[in-house]
Scaffold this motif. Structure first.
Motif, mmCIF file in Angstrom:
data_model
loop_
_atom_site.group_PDB
_atom_site.id
_atom_site.type_symbol
_atom_site.label_atom_id
_atom_site.label_comp_id
_atom_site.label_asym_id
_atom_site.label_seq_id
_atom_site.Cartn_x
_atom_site.Cartn_y
_atom_site.Cartn_z
ATOM 1 N N ALA B 118 9.093 -64.046 13.366
ATOM 2 C CA ALA B 118 8.728 -63.697 11.986
ATOM 3 C C ALA B 118 7.792 -64.784 11.456
ATOM 4 O O ALA B 118 8.119 -65.965 11.510
ATOM 5 C CB ALA B 118 9.975 -63.600 11.115
ATOM 6 N N THR B 119 6.641 -64.361 10.944
ATOM 7 C CA THR B 119 5.621 -65.298 10.454
ATOM 8 C C THR B 119 5.721 -65.471 8.940
ATOM 9 O O THR B 119 6.017 -64.512 8.238
ATOM 10 C CB THR B 119 4.224 -64.757 10.825
ATOM 11 O OG1 THR B 119 4.136 -64.663 12.245
ATOM 12 C CG2 THR B 119 3.111 -65.651 10.322
ATOM 13 N N ARG B 135 9.724 -61.954 4.579
ATOM 14 C CA ARG B 135 8.352 -62.384 4.848
ATOM 15 C C ARG B 135 7.357 -61.422 4.179
ATOM 16 O O ARG B 135 7.656 -60.265 3.951
ATOM 17 C CB ARG B 135 8.089 -62.480 6.358
ATOM 18 C CG ARG B 135 8.316 -61.192 7.151
ATOM 19 C CD ARG B 135 7.834 -61.357 8.587
ATOM 20 N NE ARG B 135 6.450 -61.797 8.617
ATOM 21 C CZ ARG B 135 5.403 -60.972 8.616
ATOM 22 N NH1 ARG B 135 5.565 -59.668 8.653
ATOM 23 N NH2 ARG B 135 4.179 -61.450 8.591
ATOM 24 N N PRO B 136 6.163 -61.937 3.860
ATOM 25 C CA PRO B 136 5.175 -61.084 3.189
ATOM 26 C C PRO B 136 4.427 -60.197 4.170
ATOM 27 O O PRO B 136 4.187 -60.570 5.311
ATOM 28 C CB PRO B 136 4.209 -62.103 2.573
ATOM 29 C CG PRO B 136 4.294 -63.293 3.475
ATOM 30 C CD PRO B 136 5.680 -63.308 4.047
ATOM 31 N N MET B 137 4.057 -59.007 3.717
ATOM 32 C CA MET B 137 3.168 -58.113 4.461
ATOM 33 C C MET B 137 2.096 -57.622 3.500
ATOM 34 O O MET B 137 2.224 -57.787 2.298
ATOM 35 C CB MET B 137 3.960 -56.920 5.027
ATOM 36 C CG MET B 137 4.952 -57.336 6.113
ATOM 37 S SD MET B 137 6.082 -56.002 6.586
ATOM 38 C CE MET B 137 5.050 -55.025 7.645
ATOM 39 N N TRP B 138 1.059 -56.993 4.039
ATOM 40 C CA TRP B 138 -0.039 -56.482 3.210
ATOM 41 C C TRP B 138 -0.454 -57.512 2.144
ATOM 42 O O TRP B 138 -0.391 -57.251 0.937
ATOM 43 C CB TRP B 138 0.332 -55.155 2.560
ATOM 44 C CG TRP B 138 0.326 -54.008 3.507
ATOM 45 C CD1 TRP B 138 -0.761 -53.320 3.973
ATOM 46 C CD2 TRP B 138 1.476 -53.385 4.109
ATOM 47 N NE1 TRP B 138 -0.346 -52.341 4.845
ATOM 48 C CE2 TRP B 138 1.005 -52.352 4.942
ATOM 49 C CE3 TRP B 138 2.848 -53.618 4.049
ATOM 50 C CZ2 TRP B 138 1.861 -51.545 5.687
ATOM 51 C CZ3 TRP B 138 3.691 -52.822 4.794
ATOM 52 C CH2 TRP B 138 3.197 -51.796 5.596
ATOM 53 N N ALA B 139 -0.832 -58.669 2.611
ATOM 54 C CA ALA B 139 -1.347 -59.711 1.711
ATOM 55 C C ALA B 139 -0.388 -60.065 0.583
ATOM 56 O O ALA B 139 -0.809 -60.376 -0.513
ATOM 57 C CB ALA B 139 -2.699 -59.291 1.141
ATOM 58 N N GLY B 140 0.892 -60.006 0.866
ATOM 59 C CA GLY B 140 1.867 -60.387 -0.148
ATOM 60 C C GLY B 140 2.156 -59.287 -1.155
ATOM 61 O O GLY B 140 2.883 -59.507 -2.122
ATOM 62 N N ASN B 141 1.606 -58.090 -0.933
ATOM 63 C CA ASN B 141 1.913 -56.965 -1.821
ATOM 64 C C ASN B 141 3.270 -56.361 -1.514
ATOM 65 O O ASN B 141 3.801 -55.571 -2.298
ATOM 66 C CB ASN B 141 0.841 -55.890 -1.705
ATOM 67 C CG ASN B 141 -0.423 -56.300 -2.405
ATOM 68 O OD1 ASN B 141 -0.418 -56.536 -3.610
ATOM 69 N ND2 ASN B 141 -1.499 -56.445 -1.665
ATOM 70 N N VAL B 142 3.804 -56.711 -0.357
ATOM 71 C CA VAL B 142 5.116 -56.218 0.057
ATOM 72 C C VAL B 142 5.917 -57.389 0.609
ATOM 73 O O VAL B 142 5.384 -58.212 1.351
ATOM 74 C CB VAL B 142 4.960 -55.133 1.165
ATOM 75 C CG1 VAL B 142 6.317 -54.691 1.686
ATOM 76 C CG2 VAL B 142 4.160 -53.942 0.644
ATOM 77 N N PHE B 143 7.178 -57.477 0.198
ATOM 78 C CA PHE B 143 8.088 -58.422 0.841
ATOM 79 C C PHE B 143 8.984 -57.604 1.770
ATOM 80 O O PHE B 143 9.599 -56.625 1.336
ATOM 81 C CB PHE B 143 8.964 -59.153 -0.179
ATOM 82 C CG PHE B 143 8.214 -60.171 -1.015
ATOM 83 C CD1 PHE B 143 6.888 -60.483 -0.752
ATOM 84 C CD2 PHE B 143 8.851 -60.818 -2.069
ATOM 85 C CE1 PHE B 143 6.197 -61.419 -1.523
ATOM 86 C CE2 PHE B 143 8.169 -61.763 -2.847
ATOM 87 C CZ PHE B 143 6.842 -62.054 -2.569
ATOM 88 N N ALA B 144 9.046 -57.997 3.032
ATOM 89 C CA ALA B 144 9.874 -57.263 3.986
ATOM 90 C C ALA B 144 11.035 -58.123 4.434
ATOM 91 O O ALA B 144 10.887 -59.328 4.649
ATOM 92 C CB ALA B 144 9.039 -56.849 5.192
ATOM 93 N N GLU B 145 12.200 -57.489 4.541
ATOM 94 C CA GLU B 145 13.356 -58.187 5.090
ATOM 95 C C GLU B 145 13.470 -57.728 6.542
ATOM 96 O O GLU B 145 13.633 -56.532 6.801
ATOM 97 C CB GLU B 145 14.601 -57.798 4.290
ATOM 98 C CG GLU B 145 15.774 -58.700 4.558
ATOM 99 C CD GLU B 145 17.020 -58.232 3.797
ATOM 100 O OE1 GLU B 145 16.891 -57.721 2.661
ATOM 101 O OE2 GLU B 145 18.103 -58.373 4.380
ATOM 102 N N GLN B 252 -5.177 -64.832 1.091
ATOM 103 C CA GLN B 252 -4.379 -64.293 2.194
ATOM 104 C C GLN B 252 -4.839 -64.833 3.536
ATOM 105 O O GLN B 252 -4.050 -65.170 4.389
ATOM 106 C CB GLN B 252 -4.521 -62.771 2.184
ATOM 107 C CG GLN B 252 -3.820 -62.093 3.335
ATOM 108 C CD GLN B 252 -4.341 -60.679 3.534
ATOM 109 O OE1 GLN B 252 -5.361 -60.303 2.998
ATOM 110 N NE2 GLN B 252 -3.625 -59.910 4.300
#
Lengths: 265, 322
Positions: B118-119, B135-145, B252
């Motif tokens: 996980a990055t 962790r963030p995805m889509w330039a921090g528009n989404v936080f994923a667990e 990003q």
């Protein structure tokens, strides 16, 4: 020289990404898709290297039927042929790198050029995994000393410098506090950073020609790769919103707010 | 007891990269949740001096490897050494700060260990063996667990999300181990440092950034930064144009910063830029365009010409000091 480049299908970077209310993913309706911008830079670099040193650019994408759009995009830019690994469903970075490893072993390129990250997952992993799986040299975050407004850029000079004997490549890497230069034995894996080049637009004749360029279809089964995900996304959420700010009329008010309200100065 | 191993980073100038101290905090947070011990790894030509700096709170042991081949960092050389140590210790987690080195090295270590990674981890959730990463995805528009299901779990930690570790109880001991060195197909050629008297972007308390609105004239940005003892940042457009060095880019795909105060002048606020600075404590935006998206994340917005108000702001701040 033979160069393998990637063309991942991702959401248009300009599109607004929204999380589904149940947190199971993002809202797909109304989204446009593109080639991952970092991969597009990789395609461009591959084309410049092939123009200078001769050879072939092969583009690979992994996904359902729809990724053929991204393959056609790279073919329209000038790539010679395409490999499509047909798979629907989630793939994590281990699986993607495993599939690319098999494609690379089959194609035996001198170089694989990938984007440093794809703008959906933002994992920044696949190139490094691939280099290790293949036992190859790796240079991530490839950049160049010259700016994107330089003569070299206008003349589409490749930034990656292949040695006179054709056995090495010199890569300028964008790292913390400066630029690091590596010399990699070929074959090597290179990942692109933003300022490696400005990708060309596909020309109309390019788009027409792309329609008749071959796309070879493969599958994870044919390649013998187990793609069971080792990364499970449990839940997605939107970042907490910032509380609404205010507009201040002048510098005096700004300084007052910074000092007495935010206590920032 | 499970083990969390954090890899320390030595800068080309020989000093410890400060983000290492944030990564140690991340490791400690994870170790507490997982009921694990926290260990560190340091690879260097001569690790003796830095190893002492690493004996910070909560660290059980600092594992050092010394070899001339470790002088210049190369992923191909470092990855087998780290992976070898992970196997020797039977570590369950291995992580590092999300620096350029962390992002280059950790996936190669993970690949060697057939581990998932996980990055840019921002938080750890759960307890015991049931740990997940935010962790963030889509330039921090989404936080994923996310959950990693491989026996060894690899991560890089976003430094701005974890406080820097400090002295405290120096319980840890320094243990030398023999690095598993392999021949490298890559040669280090050189490193050209971009020198600056200002603080490092990711470590600064205050950041003053300029965008397209500066038209490439950074004098006022720099003067305000120097008045505040701040780092200078820039938007992508400004770096792409070659107006300022690339490593000033906030966003990003550039540096992620989270200072106490972020001043954005002449920056419209593209999604990609916001992803790199919206965790800042206080955000000030100065822009001529009242509709600029930057105002949506700013605590204080000033609709004005930056060339007019930046000198005023600098003078007003200077007066505060008197």
């Amino acid at each position: 020289m033979k160069i393998l480049v990637t063309a991942k299908r991702v959401e248009d970077p300009e599109s607004k990404i929204k999380v589904k209310p149940d947190g199971s993913g993002i809202v797909q309706e109304g989204l446009k898709y593109k080639i991952n911008p970092f991969d597009e830079i990789g395609v461009e670099e591959g084309l410049r290297l092939a123009a200078k040193h001769g050879g072939e650019v092969v583009v690979v994408s992994i996904g359902g039927k729809e990724v053929q759009e991204q393959l056609r995009h790279a073919l329209a830019m000038g790539a010679h042929r395409a490999v499509w690994v047909n798979h629907t469903g989630t793939l994590d970075q281990l699986a993607l790198a495993g599939l690319l490893q098999k494609v690379a072993e089959k194609e035996k390129p001198d170089m694989v050029i990938l984007g440093k990250q794809s703008i959906d997952d933002d994992q920044n992993q696949v190139g490094q995994y691939l280099a290790e799986f293949l036992g190859w040299s790796q240079a991530t975050f490839a950049s160049k000393v010259e700016s994107l407004e330089s003569e070299q850029e206008k003349n589409k000079v490749p930034a990656l410098q292949v040695g006179a004997d054709g056995k090495t490549v010199r890569v300028v890497r964008e790292v913390d506090n400066g630029l690091a230069t590596l010399e990699c034995a070929l074959p090597a894996v290179v990942t692109t950073d933003l300022r490696l080049n400005l990708p060309r637009y596909a020309s109309l004749p390019g788009i027409m020609k792309a329609k008749s360029k071959p796309i070879e279809e493969l599958t994870p089964e044919k390649l013998g790769v187990d793609v069971t995900p080792k990364i499970q996304v449990l839940k997605m959420s939107s970042p907490p919103p910032r509380k609404a700010g205010i507009k201040v009329p002048d510098v005096a008010t700004l300084v007052d707010k910074l000092r007495n309200e935010a206590k920032a100065v | 007891m499970p083990i969390v191993l954090i890899v320390a980073e030595q800068q080309p100038d020989g000093h410890l990269r400060k983000a290492t101290l944030n990564a140690i905090s991340a490791g400690r947070t994870l170790a507490e949740k997982a009921g694990a011990e926290l260990h560190l790894a340091l690879l260097s030509k001569d690790p003796s001096k830095l190893a002492e700096e690493l004996k910070v709170q909560g660290v059980k042991a600092v594992h050092t490897a010394a070899a001339p081949e470790l002088e210049h960092y190369l992923a191909e050389v470092y990855a087998p050494v780290i992976a070898g140590l992970v196997q020797e210790l039977k570590a369950d987690y291995v992580g590092m700060a999300s620096t350029a080195m962390g992002k280059d090295l950790m996936p190669r270590v993970a690949a060697r260990l057939k581990a998932a990674m996980a990055t840019d981890v921002m938080a750890f959730n759960g307890s015991g063996a049931d740990i997940s990463f935010t962790r963030p995805m889509w330039a921090g528009n989404v936080f994923a667990e996310v959950k990693l299901t491989t026996p060894v779990k690899v991560f890089s930690a976003r430094a701005t999300e974890f406080p820097a570790s400090t002295g405290g109880q120096p319980a840890g001991e320094v243990k030398a181990f023999t690095p598993k060195l392999e021949a490298s197909k890559t040669k280090f050629v050189d490193f050209k440092e971009v020198k600056s008297a200002r603080p490092e972007l990711t470590e600064a308390r205050v950041v003053v950034s300029g965008g397209r609105g500066t038209k490439g004239d950074f004098k006022e940005i720099e003067a305000l930064a120097d008045e505040l003892g701040a780092a200078v940042g820039a938007s992508r457009a400004v770096c792409d144009a070659g107006w300022v060095p690339n490593d000033l880019q906030v966003g990003q795909t550039g540096k992620v910063v989270a200072p106490q105060l972020y001043i954005a002048a002449g920056i419209s606020g593209a999604i990609q830029h916001l992803a790199g600075m919206k965790s800042s404590k206080t955000i000030v935006a100065i822009n001529k365009d009242p509709e600029a998206p930057i105002f949506q994340v700013a605590d204080y917005g000033l609709v004005a010409d930056l060339f007019k108000v930046l000198p005023e702001l600098r003078e007003a701040l200077h007066k505060l000091k008197e």
